[in-house]
Design an enzyme around this catalytic site. Structure first.
Site, PDB file in Angstrom:
ATOM      1  NE  ARG A 176      -4.103  -0.917  -0.263  1.00 49.83           N
ATOM      2  CZ  ARG A 176      -4.506  -0.881  -1.504  1.00 49.83           C
ATOM      3  NH1 ARG A 176      -4.005  -0.035  -2.346  1.00 49.83           N
ATOM      4  NH2 ARG A 176      -5.442  -1.689  -1.907  1.00 49.83           N
ATOM      5  CG  LEU A 223      -4.884   0.606 -11.662  1.00 51.19           C
ATOM      6  CD1 LEU A 223      -5.203   1.175 -13.039  1.00 51.19           C
ATOM      7  CD2 LEU A 223      -3.674  -0.307 -11.731  1.00 51.19           C
ATOM      8  CD  GLU A 224      -2.454   1.162  -3.404  1.00 46.10           C
ATOM      9  OE1 GLU A 224      -1.482   1.741  -2.911  1.00 46.10           O
ATOM     10  OE2 GLU A 224      -2.990   0.174  -2.902  1.00 46.10           O
TER      11      GLU A 224
END
Length: 562
Positions: free
Chosen positions: A6, A387-388
């Site tokens: 993350r 999609l970060e």
């Protein structure tokens, strides 16, 4: 989704402290009220208006109604304030409104003799209404109404300003009257997850609001709408109202629309669903085969697909070695077994280390073709967009619509944006969700690994509370998504995320607050959302590590929602 997968993008504390978000709705107006604003639609240029530092001008496009609108551009230390003195009556209540688009836009009033008020919205690609009310003091006969932008932001547009209330005697523009209720409402089409509606145009209306089972679900400018995110083989009651600057009409006669049976393989997704991410890697959490995933999970997102050297394309490789010799044949058989048990198994694209980029037509085609190929190879029911590192709303929309055309109505599409991605409908993630609303299953925003964020009431909330969950979910629920397309994403344990873990009790309280209006914190949603889809967690593996405490508590609660 895990602390190792993350990333975190930080929201500017200065902007958060300085600004507040207000979600507004069209209010009802009294038939005796008039619009006390003059040149409210800027049809006579800037007559009756004064703009600071020459910041304002009138333009012929974009406009909401008529032939002109205000365009005002902030510059340096000037926030492009345009104001008008409006005559009012003492001891009276007025509704102040305006339609705005473009950059950050504010609407307010000073000199009320009581409490001066204002409201605002972040940047918007289409006109949206700002509205607030104020009461005049015992000796107040005039107030100053104003709009302005924000320092360093782009130009804003304003049109159809209104100060509805008792006639203050200063002269008015001819104002609209409240429109009549729409007639001819009918069901023009259905699918397993949507109902399409059409109705007759209403004279003087500038928009229409659609209600499902008494709850507002969407607003449109035309005479048709498709309500999505519905449960299969289920009947719903629909009504429509007409709106304009004067207010909202009575509701139309109700019609009943019944969704069809699902066309895809396996049972339909339940009305309230729990999503869990399954880890295709070993990061210290309990290693699971897909067959080990707890029964409370309705949607299992396999994390993650990998980017290839072809722009936009993805592939999937089972980590057999990391999963104790789990074979591809076993994996495929477990997918089929989960589907036979009524579960949906999808492939997730992205994660912290995901490098998939869909930013042109070619990469959009590659994405759709490669995801479809992966689905065909393994038997996945759909795709999760996680999609970060940003996405392009135009081309991701193109990619997902292309995939939908290949798969059909059985396709499951979920999204897992970060909190910052869903603060405004102008953000790319939010835009994408709205663009594909007719084929979107659910958005499970991650309410963790987050800084403080704005709620739909304009207040700032910190992660880790019922209020953080409900006030941020409200932005999506009031910003255009159907309740069935909104889920609450939380880590399954303290080890599942860097920050933001809350106990299952807090998750369940937030679900009850949104769905039933009970067990809320200090934030109270403007309405209830009984169709709320449910909850999501990272991950089924971390849930197993913690003795399945999350799924054992949240799963039955989600499935027991109204």
């Amino acid at each position: 989704m895990s602390p190792h997968r993350r990333s975190l993008r930080f929201w500017s504390g200065a902007v958060t402290a300085a600004l507040a978000l207000t979600v507004t709705t069209v209010g009802q107006a009294s038939a005796a009220d008039v619009n006390n604003a003059r040149n409210a639609g800027f049809e006579s240029g800037l007559s009756d208006w004064t703009c600071s530092a020459g910041s304002g001008t009138t333009v012929s496009s974009p406009v909401r109604t008529g032939a002109a609108a205000l365009r005002a551009t902030p510059s340096g230390q000037d926030n492009a304030r345009c104001a008008q003195s409006v005559r009012v009556k003492p001891n009276s209540t007025y509704t102040l409104g305006a339609w705005v688009r473009g950059g950050y836009a504010y609407l307010g009033v000073t000199g009320t003799g009581t409490t001066d008020v204002s409201t605002w919205t972040p940047d918007s690609s289409s006109f949206k209404q700002l509205s607030t009310t104020f009461t005049t003091g015992s000796s107040t006969t005039s107030v100053t109404v104003y709009t302005h932008g924000w320092y360093g932001q782009s130009a804003y547009y304003a049109d159809d300003v209104s100060v509805f209330g008792p006639d203050g005697g200063g002269g008015t523009d001819p104002g609209p009257t409240i429109p009549s209720a729409p007639a001819g409402l009918n069901v023009s089409g259905t699918s397993s997850s949507s109902v399409s509606l059409a109705w007759n145009a209403v004279s003087g209306a500038t928009g229409y609001t659609v209600y499902r089972d008494g709850t507002k679900v969407t607003a449109v400018s035309g005479t048709s709408a498709t309500v999505t995110g519905l449960a299969a083989s289920t009947s719903y009651s629909f009504q429509v109202t007409a709106t304009n600057g004067a207010g909202e009409s009575p509701k139309s006669a109700a019609v009943t629309g019944t969704t069809s049976k699902p066309n895809g393989p396996g049972p339909a997704l339940p009305k309230h669903a729990v999503t869990g991410y399954w880890q295709n890697f070993d990061n210290g959490a309990t290693v699971q085969k897909l067959s080990d995933v707890q029964s409370q999970y309705d949607i299992i997102a396999v994390a993650f697909a990998d980017a290839t050297s072809t722009p936009g394309a993805v592939t999937f490789t089972l980590d057999s070695a990391g999963l104790g010799g789990y074979t591809v044949d076993q994996f495929k058989a477990d997918i089929r077994a989960k589907q036979a048990a009524g579960k949906k198994v999808i492939v997730s694209v992205g994660g912290e280390r995901g490098t998939v980029a869909v930013n042109d037509a070619a990469s959009a085609t590659n994405f759709a073709n490669s995801v479809y190929s992966v689905m065909q190879t393994y038997g996945f029911d759909g795709v999760d967009i996680d999609l970060e590192n940003g996405l392009n709303a135009t081309y991701m929309t193109q990619a997902l619509r292309s995939l939908s055309a290949k798969v059909g109505s059985s396709l499951i599409i979920t999204m897992a944006p970060q909190t910052i991605d869903m603060q405004s409908t102008s953000n790319s993630y939010f835009q994408t969700a709205l663009n594909i609303k007719d084929i979107l299953t659910v958005v499970n925003m991650q309410y963790y690994n987050s800084g403080s964020m704005l709620g739909c009431d304009g207040k700032v909330y910190s992660q880790g509370s019922v209020d953080f969950l409900t006030a941020l979910a409200c932005i999506q629920l009031e910003g255009g998504l159907a309740p069935s397309q909104v889920g609450l994403g939380l880590p399954a344990s303290t080890r599942g995320a860097g920050s933001g873990y809350v106990s299952p009790t807090v998750v369940n309280n937030a679900l009850d607050c949104l769905a039933k209006g009970t067990r809320c914190g200090s934030f109270k949603p403007p309405r209830t959302y009984p169709g709320l889809r449910g909850a999501m967690t990272w991950s089924t593996n971390w849930d197993a590590t913690a003795g399945n405490a999350w799924s054992n508590a949240v799963g039955p609660h989600v499935h027991g929602l109204p």
